[in-house]
Design a protein around this motif. Structure first.
Motif, mmCIF file in Angstrom:
data_model
loop_
_atom_site.group_PDB
_atom_site.id
_atom_site.type_symbol
_atom_site.label_atom_id
_atom_site.label_comp_id
_atom_site.label_asym_id
_atom_site.label_seq_id
_atom_site.Cartn_x
_atom_site.Cartn_y
_atom_site.Cartn_z
ATOM 1 N N GLN A 312 -16.993 -42.357 -60.816
ATOM 2 C CA GLN A 312 -15.778 -41.996 -59.815
ATOM 3 C C GLN A 312 -15.967 -42.853 -58.713
ATOM 4 O O GLN A 312 -14.785 -43.270 -58.110
ATOM 5 C CB GLN A 312 -15.892 -40.477 -59.533
ATOM 6 C CG GLN A 312 -15.793 -39.691 -60.990
ATOM 7 C CD GLN A 312 -16.180 -38.253 -60.765
ATOM 8 O OE1 GLN A 312 -16.320 -37.767 -59.678
ATOM 9 N NE2 GLN A 312 -16.552 -37.552 -61.680
ATOM 10 N N TYR A 313 -16.999 -43.229 -58.033
ATOM 11 C CA TYR A 313 -17.167 -43.935 -56.929
ATOM 12 C C TYR A 313 -16.465 -45.375 -57.034
ATOM 13 O O TYR A 313 -15.794 -45.892 -56.137
ATOM 14 C CB TYR A 313 -18.375 -43.902 -56.438
ATOM 15 C CG TYR A 313 -18.989 -44.671 -55.062
ATOM 16 C CD1 TYR A 313 -18.873 -44.263 -54.022
ATOM 17 C CD2 TYR A 313 -18.739 -46.249 -54.935
ATOM 18 C CE1 TYR A 313 -18.863 -44.716 -52.514
ATOM 19 C CE2 TYR A 313 -18.958 -46.782 -53.730
ATOM 20 C CZ TYR A 313 -18.953 -46.175 -52.474
ATOM 21 O OH TYR A 313 -18.918 -46.853 -51.261
ATOM 22 N N HIS A 315 -14.459 -46.158 -59.348
ATOM 23 C CA HIS A 315 -13.028 -46.207 -59.526
ATOM 24 C C HIS A 315 -12.157 -46.092 -58.290
ATOM 25 O O HIS A 315 -11.383 -46.681 -57.833
ATOM 26 C CB HIS A 315 -12.549 -45.045 -60.502
ATOM 27 C CG HIS A 315 -11.064 -44.821 -60.335
ATOM 28 N ND1 HIS A 315 -10.302 -45.417 -60.956
ATOM 29 C CD2 HIS A 315 -10.761 -43.791 -59.704
ATOM 30 C CE1 HIS A 315 -8.809 -44.953 -60.650
ATOM 31 N NE2 HIS A 315 -9.267 -43.905 -59.816
ATOM 32 N N ASN A 316 -12.792 -45.027 -57.240
ATOM 33 C CA ASN A 316 -12.213 -44.605 -56.134
ATOM 34 C C ASN A 316 -11.998 -46.058 -55.221
ATOM 35 O O ASN A 316 -11.151 -46.255 -54.064
ATOM 36 C CB ASN A 316 -12.791 -43.677 -55.404
ATOM 37 C CG ASN A 316 -12.506 -42.290 -56.113
ATOM 38 O OD1 ASN A 316 -11.332 -42.322 -56.749
ATOM 39 N ND2 ASN A 316 -13.276 -41.418 -56.034
ATOM 40 N N PRO A 319 -9.084 -48.532 -57.305
ATOM 41 C CA PRO A 319 -8.522 -47.915 -58.522
ATOM 42 C C PRO A 319 -7.534 -48.473 -59.322
ATOM 43 O O PRO A 319 -7.364 -48.041 -60.353
ATOM 44 C CB PRO A 319 -7.637 -46.802 -57.572
ATOM 45 C CG PRO A 319 -7.649 -47.293 -56.195
ATOM 46 C CD PRO A 319 -9.122 -47.979 -55.975
ATOM 47 N N TRP A 384 -12.877 -42.478 -65.784
ATOM 48 C CA TRP A 384 -12.056 -43.676 -65.331
ATOM 49 C C TRP A 384 -12.432 -44.835 -65.902
ATOM 50 O O TRP A 384 -11.987 -46.059 -65.630
ATOM 51 C CB TRP A 384 -12.407 -43.900 -63.876
ATOM 52 C CG TRP A 384 -11.662 -42.820 -63.088
ATOM 53 C CD1 TRP A 384 -12.075 -41.766 -62.386
ATOM 54 C CD2 TRP A 384 -10.400 -42.498 -62.803
ATOM 55 N NE1 TRP A 384 -11.309 -40.972 -61.866
ATOM 56 C CE2 TRP A 384 -10.280 -41.381 -62.063
ATOM 57 C CE3 TRP A 384 -9.143 -42.907 -63.369
ATOM 58 C CZ2 TRP A 384 -9.085 -40.881 -61.794
ATOM 59 C CZ3 TRP A 384 -7.861 -42.569 -63.066
ATOM 60 C CH2 TRP A 384 -7.944 -41.273 -62.275
#
Length: 506
Positions: A312-313, A315-316, A319, A384
């Motif tokens: 998630q990190y 992807h963020n 993105p 993701w």
């Protein structure tokens, strides 16, 4: 008599009315029943077998598909073209070679859509070699892909011929030739700064050479496992800054200048636990981000924990970039031959079980190979990741061949001496994703009320929806699958993986 007749008529009318109501009620139930196809692979013996969705009275689990909530777009699923796999295919009969190629690349088979290969040799090569064999050849005038002509190139071309939908190929170097490195060895060491431009040219020449063979290259990872691999086989080390500088100031501009600016560049290419420091550096500013199209990851830090927070990190942080699992396999294991039960057994254990420290032991439990693949792919999709690429497509009964004797399992195992082929449960596990979730599919929300089931879902460009459900436990499960205003109850046995295909509802 009249009274009896009247009573009989009334009873008949009542029965007819009841039947009419029952038929109307049944019709309403049928109208709300979700029309699906279910494919299952299980320890009980199903191998991507189409099964009847058994209607059960009560379903403890409820899986609700919400197509309006969308996440990442899928790039593809597949495996790697390695010299070891290609060499083995050349030792089989044409019939068995074609069977394997079609099983991986045809629409009737797994229909792989994303693949990897190696530039120069790797641990799954028969020997160590480089496309730049002449020392101090700064302009790579002696660049050659001759080493790939006997095995790798024919395998890739056969795969292209078998694939009706096509697939993308990205290439990864394990190391530059020793003469470009500070330790002058195949293993370890770093690229000397004076050869940064030469090494960037190497990528450009590779594209030209392969495309001259009719093989288009989609992109690259900059370096396989830049942290190294314990100094065991071909490797070349980068820090996050060194790799980012090489891409920003050398590789990216060179590909652009040579007309290859459309090629994908994936940074990092190692275990997920180290993602944060790499993406922070890769996407440190607009200038560096320009050349990185995404991040490549492996699973060897743990084949049980898919590190959702790190995914998630990453992807963020970026993105709009790719996040692709580029390698995973059951390694440090001699594979079982024609024993499906082995692939469902935790005794076919994670390679780290024997060496992990006590504090890291939880990352390497005894865990069945099928469970590792299914759990990891679903976990990645739900965090993701847009592509997942297996390692060797074909290995022999020893788990090779390779020059380092680094034995591993593969989805297809062969015995070239007797011209035999064994499709392991790992092949069918991969096909649950690659066959039914196609490039361009969008991952959509799948709410699941049973924490002991793993679920993911994606909507394909043709409007079909694939829902993958995994029960790694030893107990029967059943679930109610709900989509729009319809639902269906489905039984899922122990140690079972299902792909439920919902047809286009528009």
């Amino acid at each position: 008599m009249k009274l009896k007749s009247y009573g009989t008529i009334c009873m008949l009318i009542l029965l007819m009315t009841s039947c009419k109501n029952l038929n109307e009620s049944q019709s309403m139930v049928d109208d709300n029943k979700l029309d699906v196809k279910v494919y299952e692979t299980s320890a009980a013996g199903n191998n991507l077998t189409e099964v009847t969705p058994f209607t059960v009275a009560d379903s403890a689990a409820i899986i609700t598909i919400n197509e309006d909530k969308k996440f990442q777009t899928i790039t593809g699923f597949g495996g790697a073209f390695t010299e070891s796999s290609a060499y083995l295919l050349n030792r089989l009969s044409k019939k068995n070679r074609d069977t394997i190629i079609n099983a991986y690349f045809s629409r009737a088979g797994a229909n792989y859509s994303l693949t990897r290969t190696h530039m120069n040799s790797c641990d799954f090569s028969l020997s160590q070699y480089s496309f730049s064999p002449v020392e101090n050849d700064m302009n790579l005038e002696h660049f050659t892909i001759e080493e790939d002509r006997d095995d790798l190139i024919p395998m890739i071309k056969d795969a292209m011929a078998a694939s009706e939908d096509g697939f993308d190929i990205f290439a990864s170097p394990w190391t530059a030739a020793p003469w470009m490195k500070d330790n002058n060895k195949w293993v370890g060491g770093k690229l000397l700064p004076k050869y940064y431009d030469t090494w960037a040219l190497f990528f450009s020449k590779y594209i030209d050479a392969y495309e001259a063979e009719g093989i288009p290259i989609w992109g690259f990872t900059v370096e396989n496992e830049p942290h190294g691999n314990g100094n065991n086989w071909e490797s070349m080390h980068y820090t996050p800054k060194e790799m980012t500088d090489f891409v920003e100031f050398h590789l990216g501009p060179k590909l652009e200048a040579d007309g290859h600016g459309d090629k994908i560049i994936l940074g990092y290419d190692q275990n997920r636990a180290g993602l944060r420091e790499w993406v922070d550096e890769m996407y440190r500013d607009e200038a560096s981000s320009k050349y990185f199209d995404g991040t490549a990851i492996h699973w060897y830090e743990s084949t049980y924990d898919y590190f959702p927070e790190e995914l998630q990190y990453a992807h963020n942080k970026a993105p709009d970039k790719y996040l692709i699992e580029t390698e995973g396999c059951v390694d440090s294991e001699v594979p079982a031959w024609k024993d499906d039960n082995w692939y469902w057994s935790k005794e076919a254990t994670d390679w780290g079980w024997d060496w992990a420290s006590e504090e890291d032991k939880h990352l390497h439990p005894k865990y069945a190979p099928v469970n590792r693949y299914a759990r990891d792919i679903i976990g990645c999709m739900n965090n993701w990741v847009d592509g997942w690429v297996d390692w060797n497509m074909v290995l022999d009964k020893q788990g090779g061949p390779n020059w380092f004797e680094n034995w591993c399992a593969a989805p297809v195992i062969v015995d070239p001496e007797n011209d035999e082929v064994y499709f392991t449960p790992l092949y069918y596990t991969m096909a649950h994703f690659s066959k039914f979730i196609r490039p361009g599919a969008e991952v959509i929300e799948a709410n699941n009320t049973d924490k002991n089931l793993m679920v993911t879902a994606a909507k394909n460009p043709d409007g079909t929806i694939a829902v993958v459900v995994f029960n790694e436990g030893m107990e029967d499960k059943s679930y109610s699958l709900r989509f729009r205003e319809s639902e269906i109850n489905i039984k899922l046995g122990p140690q079972s993986l299902q792909t439920v295909l919902i047809p286009n509802q528009n």
